[in-house]
Design a protein around this motif. Structure first.
Motif, PDB file in Angstrom:
ATOM      1  N   UNK A 133      52.203  30.736  41.206  1.00 16.50           N
ATOM      2  CA  UNK A 133      51.790  31.626  42.292  1.00 16.50           C
ATOM      3  C   UNK A 133      51.672  33.031  41.734  1.00 16.50           C
ATOM      4  N   UNK A 134      50.724  33.785  42.258  1.00 15.68           N
ATOM      5  CA  UNK A 134      50.557  35.154  41.776  1.00 15.68           C
ATOM      6  C   UNK A 134      49.754  35.985  42.752  1.00 15.68           C
ATOM      7  N   UNK A 135      49.613  37.248  42.427  1.00 21.71           N
ATOM      8  CA  UNK A 135      48.862  38.189  43.260  1.00 21.71           C
ATOM      9  C   UNK A 135      47.913  38.981  42.371  1.00 21.71           C
ATOM     10  N   UNK A 136      46.693  39.179  42.854  1.00 14.25           N
ATOM     11  CA  UNK A 136      45.672  39.953  42.163  1.00 14.25           C
ATOM     12  C   UNK A 136      45.443  41.239  42.953  1.00 14.25           C
ATOM     13  N   UNK A 137      45.632  42.383  42.320  1.00 18.02           N
ATOM     14  CA  UNK A 137      45.369  43.678  42.942  1.00 18.02           C
ATOM     15  C   UNK A 137      44.047  44.199  42.397  1.00 18.02           C
ATOM     16  N   UNK A 138      43.112  44.502  43.293  1.00 18.10           N
ATOM     17  CA  UNK A 138      41.765  44.863  42.869  1.00 18.10           C
ATOM     18  C   UNK A 138      41.179  45.927  43.795  1.00 18.10           C
ATOM     19  N   UNK A 139      40.106  46.546  43.319  1.00 23.52           N
ATOM     20  CA  UNK A 139      39.361  47.499  44.118  1.00 23.52           C
ATOM     21  C   UNK A 139      37.890  47.426  43.725  1.00 23.52           C
ATOM     22  N   UNK A 140      37.046  48.053  44.534  1.00 27.49           N
ATOM     23  CA  UNK A 140      35.602  48.023  44.286  1.00 27.49           C
ATOM     24  C   UNK A 140      35.261  49.034  43.184  1.00 27.49           C
ATOM     25  N   UNK A 141      34.602  48.555  42.151  1.00 30.02           N
ATOM     26  CA  UNK A 141      34.165  49.424  41.063  1.00 30.02           C
ATOM     27  C   UNK A 141      32.721  49.882  41.266  1.00 30.02           C
ATOM     28  N   UNK A 142      31.875  48.993  41.704  1.00 32.33           N
ATOM     29  CA  UNK A 142      30.471  49.295  41.975  1.00 32.33           C
ATOM     30  C   UNK A 142      30.139  48.695  43.335  1.00 32.33           C
ATOM     31  N   UNK A 143      30.006  49.559  44.356  1.00 30.26           N
ATOM     32  CA  UNK A 143      29.787  49.077  45.716  1.00 30.26           C
ATOM     33  C   UNK A 143      28.451  48.361  45.856  1.00 30.26           C
ATOM     34  N   UNK A 144      27.442  48.771  45.102  1.00 31.11           N
ATOM     35  CA  UNK A 144      26.150  48.114  45.188  1.00 31.11           C
ATOM     36  C   UNK A 144      26.213  46.670  44.745  1.00 31.11           C
ATOM     37  N   UNK A 145      26.829  46.434  43.584  1.00 31.85           N
ATOM     38  CA  UNK A 145      26.987  45.061  43.116  1.00 31.85           C
ATOM     39  C   UNK A 145      27.881  44.261  44.054  1.00 31.85           C
ATOM     40  N   UNK A 146      28.941  44.895  44.544  1.00 35.17           N
ATOM     41  CA  UNK A 146      29.885  44.194  45.407  1.00 35.17           C
ATOM     42  C   UNK A 146      29.216  43.727  46.705  1.00 35.17           C
ATOM     43  N   UNK A 147      28.351  44.550  47.301  1.00 36.75           N
ATOM     44  CA  UNK A 147      27.766  44.218  48.599  1.00 36.75           C
ATOM     45  C   UNK A 147      26.479  43.411  48.495  1.00 36.75           C
ATOM     46  N   UNK A 148      25.686  43.620  47.424  1.00 35.23           N
ATOM     47  CA  UNK A 148      24.348  43.049  47.399  1.00 35.23           C
ATOM     48  C   UNK A 148      24.112  42.049  46.278  1.00 35.23           C
ATOM     49  N   UNK A 149      25.048  41.927  45.302  1.00 32.93           N
ATOM     50  CA  UNK A 149      24.813  41.010  44.186  1.00 32.93           C
ATOM     51  C   UNK A 149      25.584  39.701  44.332  1.00 32.93           C
ATOM     52  N   UNK A 150      26.635  39.699  45.148  1.00 35.14           N
ATOM     53  CA  UNK A 150      27.465  38.506  45.331  1.00 35.14           C
ATOM     54  C   UNK A 150      27.519  38.205  46.819  1.00 35.14           C
ATOM     55  N   UNK A 151      27.308  36.930  47.164  1.00 35.65           N
ATOM     56  CA  UNK A 151      27.285  36.563  48.582  1.00 35.65           C
ATOM     57  C   UNK A 151      28.670  36.708  49.208  1.00 35.65           C
ATOM     58  N   UNK A 152      29.711  36.131  48.578  1.00 35.35           N
ATOM     59  CA  UNK A 152      31.080  36.196  49.087  1.00 35.35           C
ATOM     60  C   UNK A 152      31.984  36.663  47.938  1.00 35.35           C
ATOM     61  N   UNK A 153      32.122  37.962  47.735  1.00 32.40           N
ATOM     62  CA  UNK A 153      32.858  38.461  46.560  1.00 32.40           C
ATOM     63  C   UNK A 153      34.320  38.063  46.532  1.00 32.40           C
ATOM     64  N   UNK A 154      34.998  38.010  47.664  1.00 35.74           N
ATOM     65  CA  UNK A 154      36.417  37.650  47.652  1.00 35.74           C
ATOM     66  C   UNK A 154      36.610  36.186  47.288  1.00 35.74           C
ATOM     67  N   UNK A 155      35.726  35.324  47.776  1.00 32.05           N
ATOM     68  CA  UNK A 155      35.800  33.908  47.382  1.00 32.05           C
ATOM     69  C   UNK A 155      35.535  33.764  45.886  1.00 32.05           C
TER      70      UNK A 155
END
Length: 350
Positions: A133-155
Motif C-alpha cells: 500500500x502506498x500514497x502518491x503525492x502529485x500536482x499539475x505540471x502542464x495544465x494543457x497536457x493534463x486537461x486536453x492530452x489525457x482523457x482521464x489523467x487520474x486513472x
C-alpha cells in the motif's frame, strides 16, 4: 437633427375599439422612433464598441494558475502568471486551472465491486508475493497536457503508479523489501513513474511516493513469520560464530607469530654458537698444527681447570714440591650449602 413626434389626439370617452387600435399603433410608432445621428457620431460609437471588444482579450493569470488559450475551442497556448492578451471572444477564450495544489492518490485500496486483495499483490525478485500500500503525492505540471492530452489523467496516474511499483519490487528480494530497502523502493518508484508520465504527456509532476505497508499475504503471514524467526536465529548463530572466530583467530595468529619469532631467535642463536665453536676449533687446530706439544699441554690444563672449577673438595699430594707455597693461596673453603650439609651429617653420626 431629430424628427418631430407626430401629433395624435388623446382618445375620448366613447371611442370605438377600432379607434383605440389606431391610437395604440400611433403611440407605438412614436415610441420606436430613434434620434438620428451624423456620420461622425456613428464612427465614434463604432470605435468605442471596437475598443470595448478588443479589451475583452486582456486577462491576468494568478500565481497559482496557468492560462490556457482556446481558439474556437481548441487549446493552442499555455501562459504563465502575469498580464497577457488573447484575441477577443468568440475567437479565443482563456481558462485558468489551479496548478499548485498538492493532490494525493492512494494505492492498494480496492476500487470497484469486483476488486479484491489480489489487486495489490506483487511478485518480488526472489519469487515471493507481498501486498503493498502506498500514497502518491502529485500536482499539475502542464495544465494543457493534463486537461486536453489525457482523457482521464487520474486513472492513468493510478495505472502508471501501480505498474512502476510492481516493476521496482520485482527487482528486490522480499527481505530487502520488508526491511531496509523501503525508502529505496519509494525513490525508484518515483523516478520510474515520472518517466512514464512524461513519456505519455500527462502533464503531471510526482512530488513524493510514500510506501505505507509491505507485508506478505494474510493467508501465509504466520508461516512467513516463522520462517523469518528461523532466519533471524540462523543469522544470530552465524554472528556469534563469526564473533568467536574474530576473537580466537587473532590470538592464535599472535601465538603462532610469537612461537615463530622464538624459533627464529633460537635458530639464529644456535647457528651463531655453532659458527663460533667452529671458528674456535679451527683457531685451536691452526695453533696445534704450529705447536703441537704446547697446544696439547694448554688444552690439558684448560680441561683440568674446568674440572677443578666445579669440584667442592681438592686433595693435594703432600709429597709434591712447592706445596707449602701453593696451599695457602688455594680456595679450599666449601660452599655454604655443602658445608651446612656436612655439619648436619657429622652431628647425626655422633
Amino acid at each position: 437633427m431629430t424628427q418631430d413626434a407626430p401629433d395624435y389626439n388623446e382618445p375620448e370617452i366613447g371611442t370605438s375599439p377600432s379607434d383605440f387600435a389606431a391610437i395604440a399603433r400611433e403611440k407605438l410608432r412614436h415610441f420606436l422612433l430613434m434620434p438620428s445621428f451624423g456620420s461622425r457620431s456613428i464612427g465614434l460609437v463604432v470605435l468605442l464598441a471596437l475598443i470595448a471588444w478588443v479589451s475583452t482579450g486582456i486577462y491576468k493569470v494568478q500565481p497559482d494558475e496557468q492560462g490556457l488559450i482556446l481558439r474556437f475551442g481548441k487549446w493552442v497556448e499555455t501562459t504563465q502568471p502575469g498580464l497577457h492578451f488573447h484575441l477577443p471572444w468568440p475567437i479565443e477564450t482563456a481558462v485558468f486551472p489551479k496548478v499548485t495544489q498538492i493532490n494525493q492518490l492512494q494505492l492498494g485500496q480496492a476500487s470497484g465491486a469486483t476488486a479484491s486483495a489480489r489487486d495489490k499483490q506483487m511478485l518480488t525478485g526472489d519469487e515471493n508475493v507481498v501486498e503493498a500500500d502506498g500514497a502518491i503525492f502529485w500536482q499539475i505540471k502542464d495544465a494543457g497536457l493534463f486537461l486536453f492530452n489525457v482523457a482521464e489523467p487520474e486513472v492513468g496516474l493510478r495505472v502508471a503508479a501501480e505498474s512502476a511499483l510492481r516493476a521496482v519490487i520485482a527487482r528486490m528480494p522480499i527481505q530487502a523489501a520488508l526491511s531496509e530497502k523501503r525508502q529505496q523502493i519509494a525513490d525508484e518508484t518515483k523516478t520510474v513513474l515520472q518517466k512514464i508520465l512524461d513519456a505519455e504527456g500527462t502533464g503531471i509532476l510526482v512530488i513524493q511516493v510514500q510506501l505505507q505497508r509491505i507485508d506478505p499475504p494474510r493467508q501465509v503471514i504466520d508461516a512467513f513469520n516463522d520462517v523469518q524467526r528461523a532466519r533471524a536465529d540462523q543469522e544470530r548463530a552465524r554472528n556469534e560464530a563469526q564473533a568467536y572466530a574474530n576473537d580466537i583467530l587473532p590470538r592464535a595468529r599472535g601465538e603462532a607469530g610469537r612461537i615463530r619469532q622464538e624459533a627464529e631467535a633460537y635458530r639464529a642463536r644456535a647457528v651463531d654458537l655453532a659458527e663460533g665453536d667452529a671458528k674456535n676449533f679451527l683457531a685451536v687446530y691452526q695453533t696445534y698444527t704450529q705447536a703441537k706439544d704446547v697446544t696439547a699441554w694448554r688444552l690439558y690444563l684448560e680441561s683440568v681447570d674446568a674440572i677443578l672449577r666445579k669440584a667442592t673438595k681438592v686433595v693435594l699430594d703432600a709429597s709434591g714440591k712447592g706445596i707449602g707455597e701453593v696451599v695457602p693461596y688455594m680456595p679450599l673453603a666449601e660452599p655454604p650449602s655443602h658445608a651446612g650439609a656436612d655439619t648436619q651429617a657429622a652431628a647425626k653420626s655422633k
